[in-house]
Design an enzyme around this catalytic site. Structure first.
Site, PDB file in Angstrom:
ATOM      1  N   GLN A 144       0.852  -1.197   0.000  1.00  0.00           N
ATOM      2  CA  GLN A 144       0.000   0.000   0.000  1.00  0.00           C
ATOM      3  C   GLN A 144       0.883   1.240   0.000  1.00  0.00           C
ATOM      4  O   GLN A 144       2.115   1.151   0.020  1.00  0.00           O
ATOM      5  CB  GLN A 144      -0.943   0.006   1.210  1.00  0.00           C
ATOM      6  CG  GLN A 144      -0.219   0.055   2.550  1.00  0.00           C
ATOM      7  CD  GLN A 144      -1.171  -0.032   3.754  1.00  0.00           C
ATOM      8  OE1 GLN A 144      -2.279  -0.548   3.653  1.00  0.00           O
ATOM      9  NE2 GLN A 144      -0.732   0.465   4.892  1.00  0.00           N
ATOM     10  N   ILE A 190       3.161   4.487  -0.554  1.00  0.00           N
ATOM     11  CA  ILE A 190       4.192   4.897  -1.512  1.00  0.00           C
ATOM     12  C   ILE A 190       4.772   3.674  -2.235  1.00  0.00           C
ATOM     13  O   ILE A 190       5.077   3.738  -3.432  1.00  0.00           O
ATOM     14  CB  ILE A 190       5.307   5.673  -0.779  1.00  0.00           C
ATOM     15  CG1 ILE A 190       4.733   6.930  -0.110  1.00  0.00           C
ATOM     16  CG2 ILE A 190       6.422   6.063  -1.752  1.00  0.00           C
ATOM     17  CD1 ILE A 190       5.667   7.590   0.900  1.00  0.00           C
ATOM     18  N   ARG A 214       8.737  13.291  17.049  1.00  0.00           N
ATOM     19  CA  ARG A 214       9.137  12.194  16.154  1.00  0.00           C
ATOM     20  C   ARG A 214      10.566  11.769  16.500  1.00  0.00           C
ATOM     21  O   ARG A 214      11.388  11.562  15.619  1.00  0.00           O
ATOM     22  CB  ARG A 214       9.077  12.628  14.681  1.00  0.00           C
ATOM     23  CG  ARG A 214       7.723  12.972  14.146  1.00  0.00           C
ATOM     24  CD  ARG A 214       6.812  11.754  13.976  1.00  0.00           C
ATOM     25  NE  ARG A 214       5.546  12.168  13.391  1.00  0.00           N
ATOM     26  CZ  ARG A 214       4.534  12.705  14.071  1.00  0.00           C
ATOM     27  NH1 ARG A 214       4.627  12.868  15.385  1.00  0.00           N
ATOM     28  NH2 ARG A 214       3.440  13.056  13.446  1.00  0.00           N
ATOM     29  N   TYR A 216      11.484   8.115  15.254  1.00  0.00           N
ATOM     30  CA  TYR A 216      11.352   8.098  13.788  1.00  0.00           C
ATOM     31  C   TYR A 216      12.454   8.950  13.152  1.00  0.00           C
ATOM     32  O   TYR A 216      13.136   8.513  12.221  1.00  0.00           O
ATOM     33  CB  TYR A 216       9.967   8.639  13.404  1.00  0.00           C
ATOM     34  CG  TYR A 216       9.663   8.585  11.927  1.00  0.00           C
ATOM     35  CD1 TYR A 216       9.505   7.362  11.273  1.00  0.00           C
ATOM     36  CD2 TYR A 216       9.504   9.747  11.180  1.00  0.00           C
ATOM     37  CE1 TYR A 216       9.213   7.307   9.920  1.00  0.00           C
ATOM     38  CE2 TYR A 216       9.198   9.702   9.830  1.00  0.00           C
ATOM     39  CZ  TYR A 216       9.052   8.481   9.208  1.00  0.00           C
ATOM     40  OH  TYR A 216       8.757   8.426   7.862  1.00  0.00           O
ATOM     41  N   LYS A 267      15.351   7.634  10.631  1.00  0.00           N
ATOM     42  CA  LYS A 267      15.400   8.069   9.226  1.00  0.00           C
ATOM     43  C   LYS A 267      16.697   8.829   8.939  1.00  0.00           C
ATOM     44  O   LYS A 267      17.185   8.823   7.801  1.00  0.00           O
ATOM     45  CB  LYS A 267      14.170   8.906   8.880  1.00  0.00           C
ATOM     46  CG  LYS A 267      12.878   8.094   8.836  1.00  0.00           C
ATOM     47  CD  LYS A 267      12.896   7.004   7.770  1.00  0.00           C
ATOM     48  CE  LYS A 267      11.537   6.347   7.584  1.00  0.00           C
ATOM     49  NZ  LYS A 267      11.550   5.276   6.564  1.00  0.00           N
ATOM     50  N   VAL A 321       2.611  12.263   3.499  1.00  0.00           N
ATOM     51  CA  VAL A 321       1.903  11.654   2.372  1.00  0.00           C
ATOM     52  C   VAL A 321       0.647  10.969   2.901  1.00  0.00           C
ATOM     53  O   VAL A 321       0.694  10.265   3.917  1.00  0.00           O
ATOM     54  CB  VAL A 321       2.814  10.613   1.673  1.00  0.00           C
ATOM     55  CG1 VAL A 321       2.142  10.111   0.396  1.00  0.00           C
ATOM     56  CG2 VAL A 321       4.189  11.206   1.365  1.00  0.00           C
ATOM     57  N   SER A 348      -1.387   4.207   6.440  1.00  0.00           N
ATOM     58  CA  SER A 348      -0.856   4.250   7.811  1.00  0.00           C
ATOM     59  C   SER A 348      -0.982   5.648   8.403  1.00  0.00           C
ATOM     60  O   SER A 348      -1.181   5.799   9.611  1.00  0.00           O
ATOM     61  CB  SER A 348       0.588   3.767   7.881  1.00  0.00           C
ATOM     62  OG  SER A 348       1.450   4.680   7.271  1.00  0.00           O
ATOM     63  N   ARG A 401      -2.883   6.611  11.871  1.00  0.00           N
ATOM     64  CA  ARG A 401      -2.284   7.420  12.949  1.00  0.00           C
ATOM     65  C   ARG A 401      -3.169   8.619  13.263  1.00  0.00           C
ATOM     66  O   ARG A 401      -3.375   8.963  14.433  1.00  0.00           O
ATOM     67  CB  ARG A 401      -0.870   7.873  12.552  1.00  0.00           C
ATOM     68  CG  ARG A 401       0.129   6.723  12.693  1.00  0.00           C
ATOM     69  CD  ARG A 401       1.557   7.163  12.544  1.00  0.00           C
ATOM     70  NE  ARG A 401       1.852   7.610  11.206  1.00  0.00           N
ATOM     71  CZ  ARG A 401       2.380   8.768  10.886  1.00  0.00           C
ATOM     72  NH1 ARG A 401       2.669   9.637  11.823  1.00  0.00           N
ATOM     73  NH2 ARG A 401       2.636   9.078   9.641  1.00  0.00           N
ATOM     74  N   ARG A 407       1.348  22.088   8.625  1.00  0.00           N
ATOM     75  CA  ARG A 407       2.807  22.188   8.548  1.00  0.00           C
ATOM     76  C   ARG A 407       3.316  22.043   7.107  1.00  0.00           C
ATOM     77  O   ARG A 407       4.513  22.125   6.867  1.00  0.00           O
ATOM     78  CB  ARG A 407       3.476  21.191   9.495  1.00  0.00           C
ATOM     79  CG  ARG A 407       3.344  19.766   9.115  1.00  0.00           C
ATOM     80  CD  ARG A 407       4.014  18.826  10.123  1.00  0.00           C
ATOM     81  NE  ARG A 407       4.143  17.517   9.526  1.00  0.00           N
ATOM     82  CZ  ARG A 407       4.490  16.412  10.142  1.00  0.00           C
ATOM     83  NH1 ARG A 407       4.764  16.450  11.430  1.00  0.00           N
ATOM     84  NH2 ARG A 407       4.593  15.269   9.517  1.00  0.00           N
TER      85      ARG A 407
HETATM   86  N1  NAD Z   1       3.288   8.505   4.654  1.00  0.00           N
HETATM   87  C1  NAD Z   1       4.142   9.473   4.934  1.00  0.00           C
HETATM   88  O1  NAD Z   1       3.765  10.602   5.290  1.00  0.00           O
HETATM   89  C2  NAD Z   1       5.621   9.218   4.796  1.00  0.00           C
HETATM   90  C3  NAD Z   1       6.491  10.326   4.749  1.00  0.00           C
HETATM   91  C4  NAD Z   1       7.854  10.093   4.628  1.00  0.00           C
HETATM   92  C5  NAD Z   1       8.342   8.791   4.585  1.00  0.00           C
HETATM   93  N2  NAD Z   1       7.466   7.751   4.643  1.00  0.00           N
HETATM   94  C6  NAD Z   1       8.010   6.402   4.612  1.00  0.00           C
HETATM   95  O2  NAD Z   1       7.524   5.722   3.466  1.00  0.00           O
HETATM   96  C7  NAD Z   1       7.464   4.328   3.738  1.00  0.00           C
HETATM   97  C8  NAD Z   1       6.106   3.796   3.367  1.00  0.00           C
HETATM   98  O3  NAD Z   1       5.145   4.475   4.128  1.00  0.00           O
HETATM   99  P1  NAD Z   1       3.634   4.642   3.593  1.00  0.00           P
HETATM  100  O4  NAD Z   1       2.998   5.601   4.529  1.00  0.00           O
HETATM  101  O5  NAD Z   1       3.655   4.898   2.128  1.00  0.00           O
HETATM  102  O6  NAD Z   1       3.032   3.177   3.712  1.00  0.00           O
HETATM  103  P2  NAD Z   1       2.161   2.530   4.874  1.00  0.00           P
HETATM  104  O7  NAD Z   1       2.843   2.788   6.184  1.00  0.00           O
HETATM  105  O8  NAD Z   1       0.740   2.920   4.724  1.00  0.00           O
HETATM  106  O9  NAD Z   1       2.307   1.008   4.507  1.00  0.00           O
HETATM  107  C9  NAD Z   1       3.415   0.306   4.983  1.00  0.00           C
HETATM  108  C10 NAD Z   1       3.509  -1.032   4.272  1.00  0.00           C
HETATM  109  O10 NAD Z   1       4.594  -1.706   4.889  1.00  0.00           O
HETATM  110  C11 NAD Z   1       4.235  -3.043   5.089  1.00  0.00           C
HETATM  111  N3  NAD Z   1       5.062  -3.587   6.152  1.00  0.00           N
HETATM  112  C12 NAD Z   1       4.969  -3.344   7.479  1.00  0.00           C
HETATM  113  N4  NAD Z   1       5.869  -4.083   8.147  1.00  0.00           N
HETATM  114  C13 NAD Z   1       6.563  -4.794   7.223  1.00  0.00           C
HETATM  115  C14 NAD Z   1       7.604  -5.748   7.285  1.00  0.00           C
HETATM  116  N5  NAD Z   1       8.123  -6.132   8.475  1.00  0.00           N
HETATM  117  N6  NAD Z   1       8.085  -6.287   6.136  1.00  0.00           N
HETATM  118  C15 NAD Z   1       7.552  -5.931   4.957  1.00  0.00           C
HETATM  119  N7  NAD Z   1       6.535  -5.037   4.812  1.00  0.00           N
HETATM  120  C16 NAD Z   1       6.052  -4.482   5.950  1.00  0.00           C
HETATM  121  C17 NAD Z   1       2.764  -2.974   5.431  1.00  0.00           C
HETATM  122  O11 NAD Z   1       2.110  -4.219   5.266  1.00  0.00           O
HETATM  123  C18 NAD Z   1       2.269  -1.908   4.446  1.00  0.00           C
HETATM  124  O12 NAD Z   1       1.928  -2.467   3.195  1.00  0.00           O
HETATM  125  C19 NAD Z   1       7.870   4.164   5.208  1.00  0.00           C
HETATM  126  O13 NAD Z   1       9.243   3.855   5.288  1.00  0.00           O
HETATM  127  C20 NAD Z   1       7.612   5.542   5.786  1.00  0.00           C
HETATM  128  O14 NAD Z   1       8.407   5.824   6.923  1.00  0.00           O
HETATM  129  C21 NAD Z   1       6.123   7.926   4.732  1.00  0.00           C
END
Ligand code: NAD
Length: 244
Positions: free
Chosen positions: A15, A17, A143, A146, A150, A179, A183, A187, A204
Site C-alpha cells: 500500500q 508509496i 518524532r 522516527y 530516518k 503523504v 498508515s 495514525r 505544517r
Molecule cells: N506517509 C508518509 O507521510 C511518509 C512520509 C515520509 C516517509 N514515509 C516512509 O515511506 C514508507 C512507506 O510508508 P507509507 O505511509 O507509504 O506506507 P504505509 O505505512 O501505509 O504502509 C506500509 C507497508 O509496509 C508493510 N510492512 C509493514 N511491516 C513490514 C515488514 N516487516 N516487512 C515488509 N513489509 C512491511 C505494510 O504491510 C504496508 O503495506 C515508510 O518507510 C515511511 O516511513 C512515509
C-alpha cells in the site's frame, strides 16, 4: 518506456508509496517483484502487468536471502518499509526504539547486503532507500525515534554509495514530506480529535495539503532509470515545501 528491461525489487509494496511506486515502475516497462509482509495487501496486484508478488517480512533475514536467491538479476532495489512512532525522547521506550531501528534501518542493511553481489556481478544497480524529511533533513516535534532512524538511513545510504560508486552502484535516499497513505490515516484516527489532527498535519505543509503517494512515485522511477545515472549518495526531498 523508461524502465524497459529492468528488474526491480520493492519492499512494503502492499500500500501507500510502495504500491504507487510499483505501479509507476511497471507502467514504465520494469518487471517488478512487489513484496510485503501482508499477503492480503499483495492480492491487489492480481492481473497487473509486469508485477509479480511475494510475501516478505523484512525483519526476517533468512527470508530476505531466500527471495533474493530467486532473482538472477536485480537492477533496482527500493527499500520502502518503515514505521512511525510518535513522541519525544521522554516518551520513547527501548522496545519502540529497537522495533523502529530494525524495520527502518536494519532491514535496509540486510536487503542491500543481500542484493549487492547480484548487482555487482551484473556491473551495477540502483538502490533507493526510504528516508523522510523528518530527521534526515529537518527536526520535527514528537518524532524522536522516527527522526533518529530516518537520519540513520541517510548515513547508511552515503556509506554504501561511497564504497560502491566506482563499481556501478548508485545508492540514494528519498525524503518525502507528509503523504496521505493508509498508515497516516490510521495514525490520524488514533488521535483524540482526528479532524484537528489532520488539520495539524496539513498546517505544517506550506502547499496547504498532503502529498498523494502517486506524487512520490516519479522520483522513484527517476532513480530506478538511467536518467539518474550521475546521481549517487544523495537525499532527494519531495516535501511540498516543508523544508524551504
Ligand atoms: N506517509 C508518509 O507521510 C511518509 C512520509 C515520509 C516517509 N514515509 C516512509 O515511506 C514508507 C512507506 O510508508 P507509507 O505511509 O507509504 O506506507 P504505509 O505505512 O501505509 O504502509 C506500509 C507497508 O509496509 C508493510 N510492512 C509493514 N511491516 C513490514 C515488514 N516487516 N516487512 C515488509 N513489509 C512491511 C505494510 O504491510 C504496508 O503495506 C515508510 O518507510 C515511511 O516511513 C512515509
Amino acid at each position: 518506456m523508461r524502465l524497459q528491461g529492468k528488474t526491480v525489487l520493492v519492499t512494503a509494496a502492499g500500500q501507500g508509496i510502495g504500491r504507487a511506486s510499483v505501479l509507476a515502475m511497471a507502467a514504465e516497462g520494469a518487471k517488478v517483484l512487489a513484496t510485503d509482509v501482508s499477503s492480503n495487501l499483495l492480492e491487489f496486484y492480481a492481473g497487473v502487468a509486469n508485477v509479480h508478488t511475494a510475501v516478505l517480512d523484512v525483519l526476517d533475514k533468512a527470508a530476505i536471502l531466500a527471495i533474493v536467491k530467486t532473482m538472477p538479476r536485480i537492477d533496482t532495489l527500493f527499500n520502502c518499509a518503515g514505521v512511525v512512532h510518535n513522541g519525544s525522547i521522554l516518551q520513547a521506550t527501548d522496545d519502540d526504539w529497537n522495533f523502529a531501528f530494525n524495520l527502518n534501518v536494519r532491514s535496509q542493511y540486510w536487503m542491500i547486503q543481500a542484493v549487492l553481489p547480484t548487482m555487482l556481478a551484473a556491473g551495477g544497480g540502483s538502490i533507493i532507500n526510504m528516508a523522510s524529511v523528518c530527521g534526515s533533513v529537518k527536526g520535527l516535534p514528537n518524532r524522536f525515534i522516527y527522526g533518529a532512524s530516518k537520519a540513520a538511513v541517510v548515513g547508511l545510504t552515503k556509506a554504501v554509495a561511497a564504497d560502491f560508486v566506482g563499481k556501478g552502484i548508485r545508492c540514494n535516499a528519498i525524503a518525502p514530506g507528509t503523504v496521505d497513505t493508509p498508515s497516516l490515516g490510521e495514525r490520524i484516527n488514533s488521535y483524540a480529535d482526528p479532524v484537528q489532527a489532520r488539520k495539524d498535519f496539513v498546517a505544517r505543509q506550506p502547499m496547504g495539503r498532503l502529498a498523494q503517494a502517486g506524487e512520490i512515485a516519479p522520483i522513484v522511477v527517476y532513480l530506478a532509470s538511467d536518467e539518474s545515472v550521475f546521481a549517487c549518495g544523495q537525499v532527494f526531498s519531495i516535501d511540498g515545501g516543508i523544508t524551504i
